[in-house]
Design a protein around this motif. Sequence first.
Motif, mmCIF file in Angstrom:
data_model
loop_
_atom_site.group_PDB
_atom_site.id
_atom_site.type_symbol
_atom_site.label_atom_id
_atom_site.label_comp_id
_atom_site.label_asym_id
_atom_site.label_seq_id
_atom_site.Cartn_x
_atom_site.Cartn_y
_atom_site.Cartn_z
ATOM 1 N N PHE A 203 0.688 -1.222 0.005
ATOM 2 C CA PHE A 203 -0.036 0.079 0.031
ATOM 3 C C PHE A 203 0.879 1.440 -0.209
ATOM 4 C CE2 PHE A 203 -2.909 3.197 1.692
ATOM 5 C CZ PHE A 203 -3.866 3.179 0.656
ATOM 6 N N GLY A 204 1.874 1.330 0.769
ATOM 7 C CA GLY A 204 2.854 2.359 0.676
ATOM 8 C C GLY A 204 3.340 2.643 -0.619
ATOM 9 N N ASN A 205 3.821 1.546 -1.454
ATOM 10 C CA ASN A 205 4.201 1.610 -2.871
ATOM 11 C C ASN A 205 2.978 2.130 -3.637
ATOM 12 O OD1 ASN A 205 6.545 0.569 -2.179
ATOM 13 N ND2 ASN A 205 6.106 -1.514 -2.815
ATOM 14 N N ILE A 206 1.839 1.766 -3.579
ATOM 15 C CA ILE A 206 0.361 2.343 -4.276
ATOM 16 C C ILE A 206 0.390 3.861 -4.009
ATOM 17 C CG2 ILE A 206 -1.893 2.272 -4.279
ATOM 18 C CD1 ILE A 206 -1.547 -0.789 -3.688
ATOM 19 N N ILE A 207 0.671 4.365 -2.761
ATOM 20 C CA ILE A 207 0.424 5.798 -2.466
ATOM 21 C C ILE A 207 1.531 6.301 -3.228
ATOM 22 C CG2 ILE A 207 0.533 7.402 -0.580
ATOM 23 C CD1 ILE A 207 -0.548 5.182 1.123
ATOM 24 N N GLU A 208 2.631 5.937 -3.270
ATOM 25 C CA GLU A 208 3.894 6.526 -3.945
ATOM 26 C C GLU A 208 3.827 6.790 -5.608
ATOM 27 O OE1 GLU A 208 8.284 5.181 -3.877
ATOM 28 O OE2 GLU A 208 7.503 5.267 -1.834
ATOM 29 N N GLU A 209 3.155 5.742 -6.263
ATOM 30 C CA GLU A 209 2.857 5.755 -7.552
ATOM 31 C C GLU A 209 1.585 6.600 -7.863
ATOM 32 O OE1 GLU A 209 4.706 4.555 -9.968
ATOM 33 O OE2 GLU A 209 6.304 4.116 -8.533
ATOM 34 N N LEU B 13 -8.583 8.993 -2.074
ATOM 35 C CA LEU B 13 -9.117 7.527 -2.018
ATOM 36 C C LEU B 13 -8.001 6.842 -1.154
ATOM 37 C CD1 LEU B 13 -10.715 5.254 -3.071
ATOM 38 C CD2 LEU B 13 -9.139 5.052 -5.018
ATOM 39 N N THR B 14 -6.899 7.206 -1.303
ATOM 40 C CA THR B 14 -5.655 6.538 -0.561
ATOM 41 C C THR B 14 -6.051 6.711 0.774
ATOM 42 O OG1 THR B 14 -4.035 7.928 -0.980
ATOM 43 C CG2 THR B 14 -4.147 6.115 -2.520
ATOM 44 N N ASP B 15 -6.227 7.898 1.292
ATOM 45 C CA ASP B 15 -6.442 8.159 2.808
ATOM 46 C C ASP B 15 -7.685 7.677 3.160
ATOM 47 O OD1 ASP B 15 -4.477 10.170 2.603
ATOM 48 O OD2 ASP B 15 -5.641 11.951 2.258
ATOM 49 N N SER C 184 0.341 8.865 -6.219
ATOM 50 C CA SER C 184 0.386 10.444 -5.847
ATOM 51 C C SER C 184 1.029 11.207 -7.047
ATOM 52 C CB SER C 184 1.114 10.900 -4.669
ATOM 53 O OG SER C 184 2.414 10.272 -4.820
ATOM 54 N N ASN C 185 1.820 10.500 -7.832
ATOM 55 C CA ASN C 185 2.560 11.042 -9.072
ATOM 56 C C ASN C 185 1.516 11.244 -9.958
ATOM 57 O OD1 ASN C 185 4.938 11.309 -7.594
ATOM 58 N ND2 ASN C 185 5.406 8.978 -8.341
ATOM 59 N N VAL C 186 0.402 10.540 -10.245
ATOM 60 C CA VAL C 186 -0.540 10.546 -11.393
ATOM 61 C C VAL C 186 -1.444 11.789 -11.458
ATOM 62 C CG1 VAL C 186 -2.577 9.557 -12.632
ATOM 63 C CG2 VAL C 186 -0.393 8.049 -11.410
ATOM 64 N N HIS C 187 -2.039 11.851 -10.038
ATOM 65 C CA HIS C 187 -2.980 13.054 -9.821
ATOM 66 C C HIS C 187 -3.270 13.241 -8.155
ATOM 67 C CE1 HIS C 187 -6.394 15.982 -10.176
ATOM 68 N NE2 HIS C 187 -5.759 16.130 -11.389
ATOM 69 N N HIS C 188 -3.303 14.295 -7.901
ATOM 70 C CA HIS C 188 -3.347 14.579 -6.207
ATOM 71 C C HIS C 188 -4.676 14.217 -5.810
ATOM 72 C CE1 HIS C 188 -5.965 18.204 -6.653
ATOM 73 N NE2 HIS C 188 -5.114 18.458 -7.962
#
Length: 83
Positions: A14-20, A31-33, A22-26
């Motif tokens: 999930f940390g990796n998902i958030i990292e990736e 959703l991740t929160d 967040s680079n797409v669109h703020h």
Amino acid sequence: MLPLLSTQEINEAFGNIIEEISNVHHSFLKLTDYILRTYIEEELFSRSFWNLVDLVDIQPKTNNHIEGYHGELNSHYQTRPSL
């Protein structure tokens, strides 16, 4: 993807998902929160409730068996009757 990972791998993935993401669109951060609060940190729903890793080898991987059954039913009935 998270329900198909072992419970030990969920936090790192999930940390990796958030990292990736967040680079797409703020706006994806909302959703991740939500997912972080509901399923990871506070666990409104326990991981044993939504984690499916134990069922991967037990349950069918596709819905072909359902489609086959549906096709068999349709072969016995006229699907577009003429009025």
